[in-house]
Write a protein that holds these residues in place. Sequence first.
Motif, mmCIF file in Angstrom:
data_model
loop_
_atom_site.group_PDB
_atom_site.id
_atom_site.type_symbol
_atom_site.label_atom_id
_atom_site.label_comp_id
_atom_site.label_asym_id
_atom_site.label_seq_id
_atom_site.Cartn_x
_atom_site.Cartn_y
_atom_site.Cartn_z
ATOM 1 N N THR A 122 0.690 -1.195 0.278
ATOM 2 C CA THR A 122 -0.300 -0.186 0.195
ATOM 3 C C THR A 122 0.617 1.336 0.304
ATOM 4 O O THR A 122 2.168 1.221 0.683
ATOM 5 C CB THR A 122 -0.837 -0.171 0.961
ATOM 6 O OG1 THR A 122 -1.608 -1.060 0.966
ATOM 7 C CG2 THR A 122 -2.684 1.124 1.285
ATOM 8 N N VAL A 123 0.489 2.126 -0.485
ATOM 9 C CA VAL A 123 1.366 3.663 -0.575
ATOM 10 C C VAL A 123 -0.025 4.553 -0.809
ATOM 11 O O VAL A 123 -1.219 4.340 -0.708
ATOM 12 C CB VAL A 123 1.524 3.800 -1.592
ATOM 13 C CG1 VAL A 123 2.519 5.604 -2.732
ATOM 14 C CG2 VAL A 123 2.759 2.306 -2.386
ATOM 15 N N VAL A 124 0.265 5.355 0.793
ATOM 16 C CA VAL A 124 -0.603 6.152 -0.013
ATOM 17 C C VAL A 124 -0.070 7.521 -0.297
ATOM 18 O O VAL A 124 1.435 8.403 0.107
ATOM 19 C CB VAL A 124 -0.706 7.090 1.930
ATOM 20 C CG1 VAL A 124 -1.508 8.416 2.262
ATOM 21 C CG2 VAL A 124 -1.179 5.638 2.644
ATOM 22 N N VAL A 125 -0.388 8.612 -1.326
ATOM 23 C CA VAL A 125 0.669 9.763 -1.597
ATOM 24 C C VAL A 125 -0.907 10.910 -1.537
ATOM 25 O O VAL A 125 -2.128 11.182 -0.993
ATOM 26 C CB VAL A 125 -0.580 9.197 -3.818
ATOM 27 C CG1 VAL A 125 0.873 8.266 -3.580
ATOM 28 C CG2 VAL A 125 -1.447 9.356 -4.182
ATOM 29 N N ARG A 126 -0.424 11.941 -1.867
ATOM 30 C CA ARG A 126 -1.683 13.467 -1.714
ATOM 31 C C ARG A 126 -0.708 14.232 -2.742
ATOM 32 O O ARG A 126 -0.306 14.538 -3.454
ATOM 33 C CB ARG A 126 -0.900 14.320 -0.521
ATOM 34 C CG ARG A 126 -1.417 13.892 1.111
ATOM 35 C CD ARG A 126 -1.405 14.666 2.418
ATOM 36 N NE ARG A 126 -0.112 14.809 1.982
ATOM 37 C CZ ARG A 126 0.688 13.771 3.059
ATOM 38 N NH1 ARG A 126 -0.171 13.227 4.170
ATOM 39 N NH2 ARG A 126 1.823 13.711 3.196
ATOM 40 N N PRO A 127 -2.513 14.395 -3.834
ATOM 41 C CA PRO A 127 -1.353 15.435 -4.736
ATOM 42 C C PRO A 127 -2.000 16.433 -4.257
ATOM 43 O O PRO A 127 -2.765 17.196 -3.593
ATOM 44 C CB PRO A 127 -3.437 14.984 -5.138
ATOM 45 C CG PRO A 127 -4.485 14.767 -4.808
ATOM 46 C CD PRO A 127 -3.808 13.826 -3.253
ATOM 47 N N LYS A 128 -1.027 17.995 -5.268
ATOM 48 C CA LYS A 128 -0.972 18.472 -5.186
ATOM 49 C C LYS A 128 -1.414 19.556 -6.051
ATOM 50 O O LYS A 128 -1.785 20.601 -5.181
ATOM 51 C CB LYS A 128 0.900 19.169 -5.462
ATOM 52 C CG LYS A 128 1.489 18.614 -4.467
ATOM 53 C CD LYS A 128 2.901 18.800 -4.656
ATOM 54 C CE LYS A 128 4.316 17.834 -4.240
ATOM 55 N NZ LYS A 128 5.491 18.608 -4.660
ATOM 56 N N LYS A 129 -2.129 18.528 -6.480
ATOM 57 C CA LYS A 129 -3.087 19.782 -7.233
ATOM 58 C C LYS A 129 -4.668 19.093 -8.056
ATOM 59 O O LYS A 129 -4.149 18.113 -7.927
ATOM 60 C CB LYS A 129 -2.506 19.647 -9.285
ATOM 61 C CG LYS A 129 -1.435 20.451 -9.514
ATOM 62 C CD LYS A 129 -0.879 20.738 -10.823
ATOM 63 C CE LYS A 129 1.019 21.046 -10.503
ATOM 64 N NZ LYS A 129 1.352 20.735 -11.489
ATOM 65 N N TYR A 130 -5.775 19.782 -8.807
ATOM 66 C CA TYR A 130 -6.912 19.044 -8.251
ATOM 67 C C TYR A 130 -6.933 19.005 -10.033
ATOM 68 O O TYR A 130 -6.064 19.526 -11.255
ATOM 69 C CB TYR A 130 -8.250 20.219 -7.710
ATOM 70 C CG TYR A 130 -8.608 21.486 -8.233
ATOM 71 C CD1 TYR A 130 -8.004 22.215 -7.233
ATOM 72 C CD2 TYR A 130 -9.341 21.664 -8.840
ATOM 73 C CE1 TYR A 130 -7.487 23.898 -8.115
ATOM 74 C CE2 TYR A 130 -9.553 23.044 -9.779
ATOM 75 C CZ TYR A 130 -8.761 23.816 -8.980
ATOM 76 O OH TYR A 130 -8.860 25.569 -9.197
ATOM 77 N N GLY A 131 -7.976 18.508 -10.427
ATOM 78 C CA GLY A 131 -8.109 17.748 -12.013
ATOM 79 C C GLY A 131 -8.403 16.125 -12.665
ATOM 80 O O GLY A 131 -8.326 15.919 -11.494
ATOM 81 N N TYR A 132 -8.481 16.423 -13.545
ATOM 82 C CA TYR A 132 -8.691 15.005 -13.982
ATOM 83 C C TYR A 132 -7.077 14.087 -13.768
ATOM 84 O O TYR A 132 -6.249 14.794 -14.477
ATOM 85 C CB TYR A 132 -9.144 14.717 -15.258
ATOM 86 C CG TYR A 132 -10.492 14.817 -15.451
ATOM 87 C CD1 TYR A 132 -11.097 16.079 -15.035
ATOM 88 C CD2 TYR A 132 -11.407 14.051 -14.410
ATOM 89 C CE1 TYR A 132 -12.787 16.442 -15.961
ATOM 90 C CE2 TYR A 132 -12.788 14.178 -14.395
ATOM 91 C CZ TYR A 132 -13.291 15.936 -14.551
ATOM 92 O OH TYR A 132 -14.879 15.491 -14.624
ATOM 93 N N PHE A 133 -6.988 13.426 -13.200
ATOM 94 C CA PHE A 133 -5.675 12.417 -13.596
ATOM 95 C C PHE A 133 -5.736 10.957 -13.739
ATOM 96 O O PHE A 133 -6.622 9.828 -13.613
ATOM 97 C CB PHE A 133 -5.306 12.079 -12.047
ATOM 98 C CG PHE A 133 -3.626 12.123 -11.942
ATOM 99 C CD1 PHE A 133 -3.260 10.840 -11.681
ATOM 100 C CD2 PHE A 133 -2.813 12.727 -12.327
ATOM 101 C CE1 PHE A 133 -2.419 9.809 -11.686
ATOM 102 C CE2 PHE A 133 -1.387 11.846 -12.661
ATOM 103 C CZ PHE A 133 -1.182 10.993 -11.943
ATOM 104 N N ASN A 134 -4.811 10.813 -14.693
ATOM 105 C CA ASN A 134 -4.922 9.198 -15.587
ATOM 106 C C ASN A 134 -4.066 8.326 -14.575
ATOM 107 O O ASN A 134 -2.746 9.071 -14.839
ATOM 108 C CB ASN A 134 -4.492 9.056 -17.109
ATOM 109 C CG ASN A 134 -4.653 7.659 -17.518
ATOM 110 O OD1 ASN A 134 -5.945 7.314 -16.769
ATOM 111 N ND2 ASN A 134 -4.143 7.482 -18.608
ATOM 112 N N PHE A 135 -5.086 7.529 -13.697
ATOM 113 C CA PHE A 135 -3.776 6.795 -13.150
ATOM 114 C C PHE A 135 -3.099 5.572 -14.079
ATOM 115 O O PHE A 135 -3.530 4.628 -14.341
ATOM 116 C CB PHE A 135 -4.963 6.272 -11.779
ATOM 117 C CG PHE A 135 -4.977 7.261 -10.403
ATOM 118 C CD1 PHE A 135 -6.538 7.794 -11.060
ATOM 119 C CD2 PHE A 135 -4.245 6.826 -9.479
ATOM 120 C CE1 PHE A 135 -6.821 8.581 -10.019
ATOM 121 C CE2 PHE A 135 -4.373 8.407 -9.036
ATOM 122 C CZ PHE A 135 -5.653 9.063 -8.584
ATOM 123 N N THR A 136 -2.043 5.248 -14.275
ATOM 124 C CA THR A 136 -1.507 4.201 -15.010
ATOM 125 C C THR A 136 -1.058 3.098 -14.463
ATOM 126 O O THR A 136 -1.334 2.985 -13.182
ATOM 127 C CB THR A 136 -0.734 5.628 -15.760
ATOM 128 O OG1 THR A 136 0.834 5.375 -14.972
ATOM 129 C CG2 THR A 136 -0.511 5.855 -16.133
#
Lengths: 196, 292
Positions: free
Chosen positions: A100-114
Amino acid sequence: MMLVLRSLVVLAAVVVGVLGEGSEGEERARLLAAKRVHNLYLVEGRDIVVQYSVHNVGQAAAVNVQLTDSGFSTEDFEIGGGQLQVKFDRIAPNANVSHTVVVRPKKYGYFNFTAAEVSYQPSEESVEIQIGYTSEPGEGGIIAFRDYDRKFSPHVFDWLIFALLMIPAQLVPFMMWYNIKSKYTAVQRPKKGKTE
Amino acid sequence: MLGGLKRLLFILFLVLPVIISITNGGHMKAWAHEDEVEGEEDELSDDDEVNVDDGTGGEVETADGGEEEEEEDEEEAAAKGSPDADTVILFTKPVGAGTELPAGKLVEFLVGFTNNGDKDFILDAIDASFRYPMDFNFYIQNFTAIPYNRAVKPRQEATVMYSFYPAEAFAARPLGLTVNLAYHDADGNSFLEAVFNQTVSIVELDEGMDGETFFLYVFLLAFSVLLLVAGHHFLSSFGRKKGSKKAVVEVGTSKRDDVDYDWLPKEVLNEIKKTPRQSPRTRKAKRVASSK
């Protein structure tokens, strides 16, 4: 003549045996990896839990398994916990591991999880490294923090202001009532039967 | 006035028919012409399948449940995988062979794809469907196809995930589950491989405590309390002797009548005792008599 025949038969058996082993009896590990985003809401600045699970469906143990996720660039995400690159020494057949990894996005918007990349050795003796990819969670929308906050925060400060504003609206009628009531509060009469 | 009306009627009933019979050669009737229907009657018959072609080749349920022939041909042509590709399926929710799936709960599986060839493959989509177990061409439910459009390079593997919910209505029934993986190679050949094609049984998971069982227990508790109360009441009434007399309430013996004057203030009571009590009517009569 018989010797030639016998040696030919032996040779044929060896060849067939080798070929047969090559295609049938080879035991390989086969890894299936999934990447899942656990959150219901993806919010800017708040934790996103990403879970990786690697399953071995082969007959042999997978050796030297490396899971690397390069989909979270440091300019868009910061790591809250866990590593984006992890190594498992062995995954036994019919076993699975999860990470498991916990990440925090810095920006908002659409993001493609690859997809993340998995590389492993299919068996102990094999030299070549098999490269595979996990499943892709796909595109997700990261909500701006102020929108999320407007919907979900406890709004303590707003309620305090509301209470302060409500105080005069409650106090004025109450004082009016109290003043009138106190004029007509019954006083105890000394004797019974005396009408006034 | 009436004369005028009579004249008008005269004109109407005599002149109008004359005019009508003269004009148009006496033909004031309309003939009904039958529309020319071309070939319709020949083609319609009650028991035939109605072939609906919506142009996408998608499955259509027809009257007797059979699939259209066009589609069968299409599927047969594409229902094979490439020899350079290897697929494997693994059920992750619930873990197992996938032969028993829970009704109403999420079912998730992973499909692994290995490219053993020299060219890129592109995974298009996975679609899953429930079919009639006796005839896998009869669709019972079709689940949404998830498009992936994943490129898999030679010698590499990829995993894709698919999940769906078996409907609660299917509980305790065997159904055929078919999972198809559609992909194509760099040359444009498309392939459709059945990754899973078996009969599964939909089981209903027995939850420990749900709303119904909770209220059942509440009801049983209330019923037992009712029984206890009723039993207690009957037993106590049985114990008591039948026809027990009520306790007699003691009243004072000095009262002449039953009226209770305790509530009156003391001054009024004294006044009453002084003056004789008379009804207003007798008082009035007395006054009248005395005045007279």
